[in-house]
Design a protein around this motif. Sequence first.
Motif, PDB file in Angstrom:
ATOM      1  N   SER A 272       0.838  -1.200   0.000  1.00 29.53           N
ATOM      2  CA  SER A 272       0.000   0.000   0.000  1.00 29.53           C
ATOM      3  C   SER A 272       0.872   1.249   0.000  1.00 29.53           C
ATOM      4  CB  SER A 272      -0.911   0.001   1.237  1.00 29.53           C
ATOM      5  OG  SER A 272      -0.126   0.163   2.412  1.00 29.53           O
ATOM      6  N   PHE A 273       0.229   2.380  -0.286  1.00 33.75           N
ATOM      7  CA  PHE A 273       0.942   3.657  -0.305  1.00 33.75           C
ATOM      8  C   PHE A 273       1.499   3.967   1.084  1.00 33.75           C
ATOM      9  CE2 PHE A 273       1.236   8.303  -0.257  1.00 33.75           C
ATOM     10  CZ  PHE A 273       1.926   8.529  -1.438  1.00 33.75           C
ATOM     11  N   SER A 301       8.189   2.310  -5.912  1.00 30.67           N
ATOM     12  CA  SER A 301       7.598   1.298  -6.775  1.00 30.67           C
ATOM     13  C   SER A 301       8.591   0.953  -7.877  1.00 30.67           C
ATOM     14  CB  SER A 301       6.293   1.819  -7.388  1.00 30.67           C
ATOM     15  OG  SER A 301       5.651   0.798  -8.111  1.00 30.67           O
ATOM     16  N   TRP A 330       0.760   0.022  -4.621  1.00 35.10           N
ATOM     17  CA  TRP A 330      -0.620   0.014  -5.099  1.00 35.10           C
ATOM     18  C   TRP A 330      -1.269   1.372  -4.826  1.00 35.10           C
ATOM     19  CZ3 TRP A 330      -3.382  -3.111  -8.100  1.00 35.10           C
ATOM     20  CH2 TRP A 330      -4.766  -2.940  -8.152  1.00 35.10           C
ATOM     21  N   THR A 331      -1.728   2.013  -5.889  1.00 34.00           N
ATOM     22  CA  THR A 331      -2.384   3.317  -5.765  1.00 34.00           C
ATOM     23  C   THR A 331      -3.890   3.117  -5.621  1.00 34.00           C
ATOM     24  OG1 THR A 331      -0.698   4.311  -7.189  1.00 34.00           O
ATOM     25  CG2 THR A 331      -2.736   5.569  -6.847  1.00 34.00           C
ATOM     26  N   LYS A 333      -7.779   3.485  -5.914  1.00 35.39           N
ATOM     27  CA  LYS A 333      -8.593   4.052  -6.996  1.00 35.39           C
ATOM     28  C   LYS A 333      -9.778   4.862  -6.455  1.00 35.39           C
ATOM     29  CE  LYS A 333      -7.444   0.286 -10.185  1.00 35.39           C
ATOM     30  NZ  LYS A 333      -7.970  -0.817 -11.033  1.00 35.39           N
TER      31      LYS A 333
END
Length: 372
Positions: A272-273, A301, A330-331, A333
């Motif tokens: 995750s971010f 990343s 992972w960005t 959404k």
Amino acid sequence: MKDDFYEILGVSKGATAAEIKKAYRKKAIEFHPDKNPGDSKAEEMFKKAAEAYEVLSDPDKRAKYDQFGHAAFEGGAGFGGGGMNMDDIFSQFGDIFGSAFGGGGFSGFGGFGGGQRRVKGSNLRIRVKLTLEEVANGVEKKVKVRRKVQAEGVTYKTCPTCNGSGQVTKITNTILGRMQTATTCSTCGGAGQTIDKRPSGADAQGLKMEEETVSIKIPPGVEEGMQLKVSGKGNGAPGDGIPGDLLVAIETEEHDTLKREGDNLHYDLYISFSEAVLGSSKEIDAVGGKVRIKLESGIQSGKILRLRGKGISSINGYGSGDLLVHVNVWTPKELNREQKEFFERMQNDENFVPKPEKSDKSFFEKVKDMFS
């Protein structure tokens, strides 16, 4: 550097097919094992002459050799550098010797040649599917194989056609004199024996089908498409023949998370971010079980983490490959109002402005490193 084929036979490049055959016969008789028992140099010359004749007697191979030399047969064509054994030579060119050695019976070099030979049974082929863990560690598989074996109670007798020699000879009169050729006996197939008593359930060769459990030792590092050989576990042969081999084709199952590339393994790790910003500790798959890795705060990343020795063992015994962990941030959404307001406030914050360092390689540099 390999010797020139024309020089080996002692002919010119413009020699006719008849001249090449005559020259080979002369060399073969000169260095024949019956005339030079125990002479390793004569054996080597005998094989070289056979290799030269095999190429120069074939118009297509000769044309390629004249144009490209020995390079035309690199990678498996021809004899591959003189690697023929004596059986190959006698079986392919034995008729050329004529009656020079008493009817085609060859001794020398362990008794190879055109006399009675031991017939070999046919090979069997099976497929074995392996998991990635089995590929990495090696495994012993037990498989059931249906193969032909000699039936109990079967007996054989000397072949009446060839009198046990495995060959029949034929003498013809030519303008060059009497020529003697030897061919495999069609009655016994070269075994020198035919079936005498056949028990119930046996075929015309005295063989019957049985199921046997065969143990196959598969070394670490095998790949999809490789073929292993288990000697003597194919179909049997009549009389005192030699059983064929069991050929094992390797298939591999696809792993859920690990991808193989040679001896290396690749794992895609999605974080995750917040994990990328704050750092984290993650548990990932490896062929030996789970392993835990540490992610430093601020990891980018596309970062590749290398776990040395956690890949596949080399089938050649050169150690093991590595496990390459590809980090993917992972960005999200979808964001709620509070989250969206936070990132809107951070848009112009100095800490959120991209500042790649020289040590941060581009995607193309990473791909280049992977293939170098």
